[in-house]
Design a protein around this motif. Structure first.
Motif, PDB file in Angstrom:
ATOM      1  N   TYR A 251       4.040  -3.089  -5.900  1.00 31.97           N
ATOM      2  CA  TYR A 251       4.249  -2.724  -4.503  1.00 31.97           C
ATOM      3  C   TYR A 251       3.467  -3.654  -3.578  1.00 31.97           C
ATOM      4  CZ  TYR A 251       5.101   1.822  -6.828  1.00 31.97           C
ATOM      5  OH  TYR A 251       5.547   2.832  -7.658  1.00 31.97           O
TER       6      TYR A 251
ATOM      7  N   TYR B 258       1.791  -3.034   0.292  1.00 29.07           N
ATOM      8  CA  TYR B 258       1.492  -2.141   1.396  1.00 29.07           C
ATOM      9  C   TYR B 258       0.812  -2.947   2.496  1.00 29.07           C
ATOM     10  CZ  TYR B 258       2.202   1.924  -1.652  1.00 29.07           C
ATOM     11  OH  TYR B 258       2.740   2.873  -2.495  1.00 29.07           O
TER      12      TYR B 258
ATOM     13  N   ILE C 181      12.487  -0.804  -3.218  1.00 29.14           N
ATOM     14  CA  ILE C 181      12.220  -0.297  -1.872  1.00 29.14           C
ATOM     15  C   ILE C 181      12.037  -1.476  -0.926  1.00 29.14           C
ATOM     16  CG2 ILE C 181      10.575   0.957  -0.406  1.00 29.14           C
ATOM     17  CD1 ILE C 181       9.835   2.652  -2.816  1.00 29.14           C
TER      18      ILE C 181
ATOM     19  N   TYR D  31       3.535  14.322  -6.874  1.00 27.10           N
ATOM     20  CA  TYR D  31       2.123  14.101  -7.151  1.00 27.10           C
ATOM     21  C   TYR D  31       1.374  13.964  -5.830  1.00 27.10           C
ATOM     22  CZ  TYR D  31       3.420  13.070 -11.977  1.00 27.10           C
ATOM     23  OH  TYR D  31       3.893  13.165 -13.255  1.00 27.10           O
TER      24      TYR D  31
ATOM     25  N   PHE E  44      -2.549  12.695  -4.279  1.00 32.55           N
ATOM     26  CA  PHE E  44      -3.731  11.898  -4.625  1.00 32.55           C
ATOM     27  C   PHE E  44      -4.706  11.889  -3.459  1.00 32.55           C
ATOM     28  CE2 PHE E  44      -1.628   9.970  -8.247  1.00 32.55           C
ATOM     29  CZ  PHE E  44      -0.297   9.906  -7.876  1.00 32.55           C
TER      30      PHE E  44
ATOM     31  N   TYR F  79      -7.438   9.007  -2.272  1.00 34.48           N
ATOM     32  CA  TYR F  79      -7.995   7.683  -2.477  1.00 34.48           C
ATOM     33  C   TYR F  79      -9.182   7.514  -1.553  1.00 34.48           C
ATOM     34  CZ  TYR F  79      -4.112   5.782  -5.286  1.00 34.48           C
ATOM     35  OH  TYR F  79      -3.202   5.523  -6.279  1.00 34.48           O
TER      36      TYR F  79
ATOM     37  N   GLN G  18     -11.639   4.600   0.335  1.00 30.75           N
ATOM     38  CA  GLN G  18     -11.725   3.197   0.710  1.00 30.75           C
ATOM     39  C   GLN G  18     -13.077   2.938   1.364  1.00 30.75           C
ATOM     40  OE1 GLN G  18      -9.102   1.580   3.822  1.00 30.75           O
ATOM     41  NE2 GLN G  18      -8.811  -0.266   2.575  1.00 30.75           N
TER      42      GLN G  18
ATOM     43  N   MET H 244      -9.259   0.096  -2.604  1.00 35.68           N
ATOM     44  CA  MET H 244      -8.695   1.444  -2.693  1.00 35.68           C
ATOM     45  C   MET H 244      -9.019   2.001  -4.080  1.00 35.68           C
ATOM     46  SD  MET H 244      -7.132   2.231   0.119  1.00 35.68           S
ATOM     47  CE  MET H 244      -5.924   3.475  -0.278  1.00 35.68           C
TER      48      MET H 244
ATOM     49  N   LEU I 256      -9.002   5.362  -6.607  1.00 31.97           N
ATOM     50  CA  LEU I 256      -8.467   6.705  -6.839  1.00 31.97           C
ATOM     51  C   LEU I 256      -9.611   7.676  -7.098  1.00 31.97           C
ATOM     52  CD1 LEU I 256      -5.977   8.535  -7.315  1.00 31.97           C
ATOM     53  CD2 LEU I 256      -6.263   8.035  -9.745  1.00 31.97           C
TER      54      LEU I 256
ATOM     55  N   PHE J 295      -8.176   8.832   1.992  1.00 30.02           N
ATOM     56  CA  PHE J 295      -6.756   8.947   2.270  1.00 30.02           C
ATOM     57  C   PHE J 295      -6.118   9.940   1.302  1.00 30.02           C
ATOM     58  CE2 PHE J 295      -6.202   5.601   5.328  1.00 30.02           C
ATOM     59  CZ  PHE J 295      -7.195   4.680   5.038  1.00 30.02           C
TER      60      PHE J 295
ATOM     61  N   LYS K 115       3.327  11.313  -3.610  1.00 33.34           N
ATOM     62  CA  LYS K 115       4.279  10.481  -4.339  1.00 33.34           C
ATOM     63  C   LYS K 115       5.349  11.376  -4.938  1.00 33.34           C
ATOM     64  CE  LYS K 115       4.671   6.891  -7.892  1.00 33.34           C
ATOM     65  NZ  LYS K 115       4.000   6.122  -8.960  1.00 33.34           N
ATOM     66  N   GLY K 116       6.601  11.146  -4.571  1.00 36.33           N
ATOM     67  CA  GLY K 116       7.694  11.926  -5.100  1.00 36.33           C
ATOM     68  C   GLY K 116       8.071  11.461  -6.497  1.00 36.33           C
TER      69      GLY K 116
ATOM     70  N   GLU L 142       8.564   5.395  -7.035  1.00 38.38           N
ATOM     71  CA  GLU L 142       8.348   5.977  -5.710  1.00 38.38           C
ATOM     72  C   GLU L 142       7.157   5.347  -5.011  1.00 38.38           C
ATOM     73  OE1 GLU L 142      11.107   9.293  -4.959  1.00 38.38           O
ATOM     74  OE2 GLU L 142       9.509   8.407  -3.761  1.00 38.38           O
ATOM     75  N   LYS L 143       7.265   5.255  -3.708  1.00 38.28           N
ATOM     76  CA  LYS L 143       6.159   4.761  -2.897  1.00 38.28           C
ATOM     77  C   LYS L 143       5.139   5.872  -2.696  1.00 38.28           C
ATOM     78  CE  LYS L 143       8.548   6.285   1.216  1.00 38.28           C
ATOM     79  NZ  LYS L 143       9.403   5.912   2.367  1.00 38.28           N
ATOM     80  N   LEU L 144       3.945   5.476  -2.314  1.00 38.57           N
ATOM     81  CA  LEU L 144       2.944   6.424  -1.839  1.00 38.57           C
ATOM     82  C   LEU L 144       3.116   6.579  -0.333  1.00 38.57           C
ATOM     83  CD1 LEU L 144      -0.287   5.309  -3.729  1.00 38.57           C
ATOM     84  CD2 LEU L 144       0.904   7.479  -3.988  1.00 38.57           C
TER      85      LEU L 144
ATOM     86  N   PHE M 211       1.025   7.871   2.800  1.00 39.36           N
ATOM     87  CA  PHE M 211      -0.381   8.128   3.110  1.00 39.36           C
ATOM     88  C   PHE M 211      -0.559   8.904   4.397  1.00 39.36           C
ATOM     89  CE2 PHE M 211      -2.785   5.666   0.063  1.00 39.36           C
ATOM     90  CZ  PHE M 211      -1.890   4.714  -0.384  1.00 39.36           C
TER      91      PHE M 211
END
Lengths: 111, 117
Positions: free
Chosen positions: A33, A35, A56, B33, B35, B37, B39, B45, B47, B91, B95-96, B103-105, B107
């Motif tokens: 990805y 971002y 995407i 999901y 999460f 994060y 920073q 970043m 987790l 943050f 996530k689907g 899938e993207k996150l 935020f």
């Protein structure tokens, strides 16, 4: 051992230039990805690739072109840089439905 | 479209105390999901903790735990025994699962946590 690496970490350039940011992951993940984190720290997806295939594309200007030569690499090329492109760009990778692992970020400053 | 809301732009806590960061989200999916994060100023970043929506049990990682309320679409983070190194932007992310792992996150806008000595 660096899991997700990006080069360069800092990039300062003039408006109108073309630049690239490279990303590599050695985790064997299928999905990568890009971002963008703006000046207000807001993080938003730009692109994702799964096994070198674009999945995407979040209404990013077509001056931004991702390229995935293999599933361990996802590079970001930006044409005709604008002031508003100044941001931190993060690359990330993910094995499946699990969490994403982020690179250290590239701070791009357009003058 | 999914959205994630963090209503606290900034929070502060005394060292060794407990603090809770709020997060709510909106989705029509049943499986997803969540999460948190972290920073720090280094901008990396990191987790902190993750929660699968199908699990009723709240996730815990050492001093970090979540309060996951699926019906209320709430996912708060509790940090116990706060340490100076916990100071960072936090943050919340969603996530689907409909794209089979790609899938993207999504935020939230983040909460800046200050830890006072």
């Amino acid at each position: 051992d660096t899991a997700v690496s990006q080069t360069p970490k800092y990039l300062v350039t003039q408006m109108g230039n073309d630049k690239s940011i490279k990303c590599e992951q050695n985790l064997g993940h299928d999905t990568m990805y890009w971002y963008k984190q703006d000046s207000k720290k807001f993080l938003k997806i730009m692109f994702s690739y799964n096994n070198k295939e674009l999945i995407i594309n979040e209404t990013v200007p077509n001056r931004f072109s991702p390229k995935s030569p293999d599933k361990a690499h996802l590079n970001l090329h930006i044409n005709s840089l604008e002031l508003g492109d100044s941001a931190v760009y993060f690359c990330a990778s993910s094995p499946d439905l699990a969490e994403q692992f982020f690179g250290p970020g590239t701070r791009l400053t357009v003058l | 479209a999914q959205t994630v809301t963090q209503s606290q732009p900034e929070m502060s806590v005394q060292e060794a105390e407990t603090v809770t960061l709020s997060c709510t989200y909106d989705t029509s999916e049943s499986d997803y999901y969540l999460f948190w994060y972290k920073q720090p100023p280094s901008r990396q970043m990191i987790l902190v903790i993750r929660q699968e929506a199908y699990k009723q049990q709240n996730a815990t990682e050492n001093r970090f735990s979540v309060n996951f309320q699926k019906a209320a679409k709430s996912f708060s983070l509790k940090i116990s025994d706060s340490q100076l190194g916990d100071a960072a932007m936090y943050f919340c992310a969603y996530k689907g699962t409909t794209q089979g792992g790609s899938e993207k996150l999504v935020f939230g806008k983040g909460t800046k946590l200050t830890v006072n000595p």
